[in-house]
Structures are given as structure tokens and as C-alpha cells.
Write a protein that holds these residues in place. Structure first.
Motif, PDB file in Angstrom:
ATOM      1  N   THR A  81      37.485  29.097  43.973  1.00 51.01           N
ATOM      2  CA  THR A  81      37.287  28.502  45.298  1.00 51.01           C
ATOM      3  C   THR A  81      36.068  27.585  45.243  1.00 51.01           C
ATOM      4  O   THR A  81      35.331  27.548  44.268  1.00 51.01           O
ATOM      5  CB  THR A  81      37.062  29.575  46.373  1.00 51.01           C
ATOM      6  OG1 THR A  81      35.727  30.103  46.244  1.00 51.01           O
ATOM      7  CG2 THR A  81      38.075  30.709  46.251  1.00 51.01           C
ATOM      8  N   ASP A  82      35.864  26.851  46.352  1.00 42.32           N
ATOM      9  CA  ASP A  82      34.683  25.993  46.419  1.00 42.32           C
ATOM     10  C   ASP A  82      33.533  26.667  47.159  1.00 42.32           C
ATOM     11  O   ASP A  82      32.529  26.026  47.483  1.00 42.32           O
ATOM     12  CB  ASP A  82      35.019  24.644  47.068  1.00 42.32           C
ATOM     13  CG  ASP A  82      35.537  24.787  48.498  1.00 42.32           C
ATOM     14  OD1 ASP A  82      35.677  25.940  48.979  1.00 42.32           O
ATOM     15  OD2 ASP A  82      35.802  23.748  49.136  1.00 42.32           O
ATOM     16  N   ASN A  96      31.657  28.661  41.862  1.00 41.37           N
ATOM     17  CA  ASN A  96      30.914  27.466  42.268  1.00 41.37           C
ATOM     18  C   ASN A  96      29.431  27.817  42.374  1.00 41.37           C
ATOM     19  O   ASN A  96      28.891  27.992  43.459  1.00 41.37           O
ATOM     20  CB  ASN A  96      31.457  26.942  43.598  1.00 41.37           C
ATOM     21  CG  ASN A  96      30.761  25.674  44.054  1.00 41.37           C
ATOM     22  OD1 ASN A  96      30.119  24.983  43.263  1.00 41.37           O
ATOM     23  ND2 ASN A  96      30.867  25.374  45.336  1.00 41.37           N
TER      24      ASN A  96
END
Length: 267
Positions: A125-126, A162
Motif C-alpha cells: 500500500t501507499d 512505504n
């Protein structure tokens, strides 16, 4: 002050010898050569900081399979997270009104296995995962070589995450929400000061496992202490914050202290 909330998330219990977290707790002497060992229940917790600039998750707890072979047997024998299977991150967040999808950023106090076990929820995911530079280096050094500390599992954090690396001793994450580098337990422990309307929360994390580390200034046991000198300096940083703000100090694993704060602050 910013109108944020800090909600505590109970992630279960670890049973361990008090001597691991309070230096000298089980040491004998001439008059008492064979002292009793006290097994203590410690809390594992996370926090959700619901802030106008985002919803932040503090730590991710233990992996739910900790007792089913995910943790190495010697570590589980020493630090028995006996109810980890009942405390999946998604379920525990749901209990306090959040979903994993609500989290805008994660702050890792450090990457030990009882704090980083839920990072898999954010892989691919970011969602930014904040960690101190010294912690990330030491975690990989420990997990990928025979050096360092055995309390890091590569499977917790060696993922497509991230990473947002904190380099300095202080880092403003959001308005009235500041991170502090508190080396001692590990090289890269992060704590925090969160200023709320009429009150301040000081997150000591594993700089202070229990009250004896704070009030008695007794160090952690040698097996949990990367540097006693750095630990003492970090403790004084937190004590100065306490003197300046009068804030509530949230320790890393003290069950009584954790329960004394109820569901959290400014709720």
C-alpha cells in the motif's frame, strides 16, 4: 491545541519474568541467595491518533501466530504472548471503531516482534510507515545476520512497505504531534508528545516498560537494553517533557498504567 483524540487499543498480554524489564529484580545476594522469580503480565497495546491531518496508528502489535511457531521458540518461552491469536490487528481496530483502511500513516516506535507483527496489513500500500533511521538499520542488521538482537523477525518488516525514515532527534509529524528519538532499549526507539485541548500525552514506549523504569529510574534488564547510557539520557528527555507539560506518560508494557488511562484521551 489541536482537537485530536488518542484511543488506546488493547492487543493482549505477554507473560514474562520481571527480571527482563527491571534490572536486578531477580538477583540474589548474601542474605537472599535464591530469590523467587516473579512472572508478570505485560500489556501489548497500540494507539490510534485521530488528528485533523490524518489518522495515525502507533505500532502494530504481535503477529497472531506468535504462539504457533511464528516466533522462535526461545523468544516465545521468555515472552509468552499467550493470547496473540485472539488479537488480530483488524479485529482489535474494529473493537474501537476503526478499520485498517482508515489508517493514513503508521508510526513504529521500534521494530521488535511484539510491535511490528501487524505490518503485513500495510504491505503493498501507499500508507507511510514512519521509523527512525537507526532502528531500520539495526533491525535489518539483526534479522539478516547473526549479530545484533534476536528480537527482530525479517518476516515482520522485510516487505513492500512505504517507509518514511526519520533522521533527526525530533520530527514534527503533524500539528502538536512531535516524535522524539529515544535510543536505549534499541538504537532507534521513537516516543512522542501529543498536545490535546487541556492535556498532553507523552508516549514513552519501551524506553519505560514499567513504572519502576520511570519512577525508580531502574534500567531494563540487560537482555532488553542496547545501551544503558543512551537509555538514561532518553529517560531525562522524557522527564523534561513531563516537567514542562505535566502530561500523562504512557509506558510500553505496564498493564496497570495502561488500564489507568481508560479508553484514551479527549474522546
Amino acid at each position: 491545541m489541536v482537537d485530536a483524540t488518542v484511543r488506546l487499543v488493547d492487543r493482549g498480554r505477554v507473560r514474562a519474568d520481571e527480571g527482563y524489564v527491571v534490572d536486578g529484580a531477580s538477583m540474589g545476594n548474601a542474605s537472599n541467595p535464591n530469590p523467587d522469580h516473579e512472572m508478570v503480565e505485560f500489556v501489548v497495546w497500540n494507539a490510534v491518533i485521530d488528528h485533523p491531518e490524518g489518522t495515525f496508528l502507533w505500532d502494530t502489535g504481535s503477529h497472531p501466530d506468535a504462539g504457533d511457531g511464528y516466533w522462535p521458540e526461545p523468544l516465545y518461552e521468555a515472552f509468552e504472548h499467550y493470547d496473540a491469536a485472539d488479537h488480530e490487528l483488524e479485529a482489535d481496530l474494529n473493537r474501537v471503531g476503526y478499520d485498517v483502511s482508515d489508517i493514513d500513516a503508521v508510526v513504529m516506535s521500534h521494530l521488535h516482534l511484539d510491535h511490528a507483527g501487524g505490518l503485513s496489513e500495510f504491505a503493498g500500500t501507499d500508507v507511510p510507515v514512519y521509523v527512525h533511521e537507526e532502528e531500520l538499520k539495526f533491525a535489518y542488521y539483526s534479522a539478516k545476520t547473526t549479530e545484533g538482537s534476536i528480537a527482530y523477525l525479517a518476516s515482520d518488516f522485510d516487505r513492500d512497505l512505504n517507509w518514511e525514515v526519520v533522521h533527526r532527534h525530533r520530527h514534527t509529524l503533524a500539528e502538536e504531534f512531535e516524535l522524539y528519538h529515544l535510543p536505549g532499549h534499541t538504537p532507534g526507539v521513537l516516543g512522542a508528545r501529543i498536545d490535546l485541548p487541556g492535556e498532553t500525552v507523552i508516549v514513552a514506549g519501551d524506553e519505560c516498560y514499567v513504572d519502576a523504569n520511570w519512577n525508580g529510574e531502574v534500567p531494563l534488564g540487560p537482555g532488553l537494553l542496547w545501551s544503558e547510557r543512551a537509555w538514561f539520557e532518553s529517560l531525562q528527555t522524557l522527564k523534561e517533557l513531563k516537567r514542562r507539560t505535566g502530561g500523562d506518560v504512557l509506558y510500553g508494557h505496564d498493564l496497570e498504567r495502561f488500564e489507568s488511562f481508560g479508553e484514551g484521551w479527549n474522546l
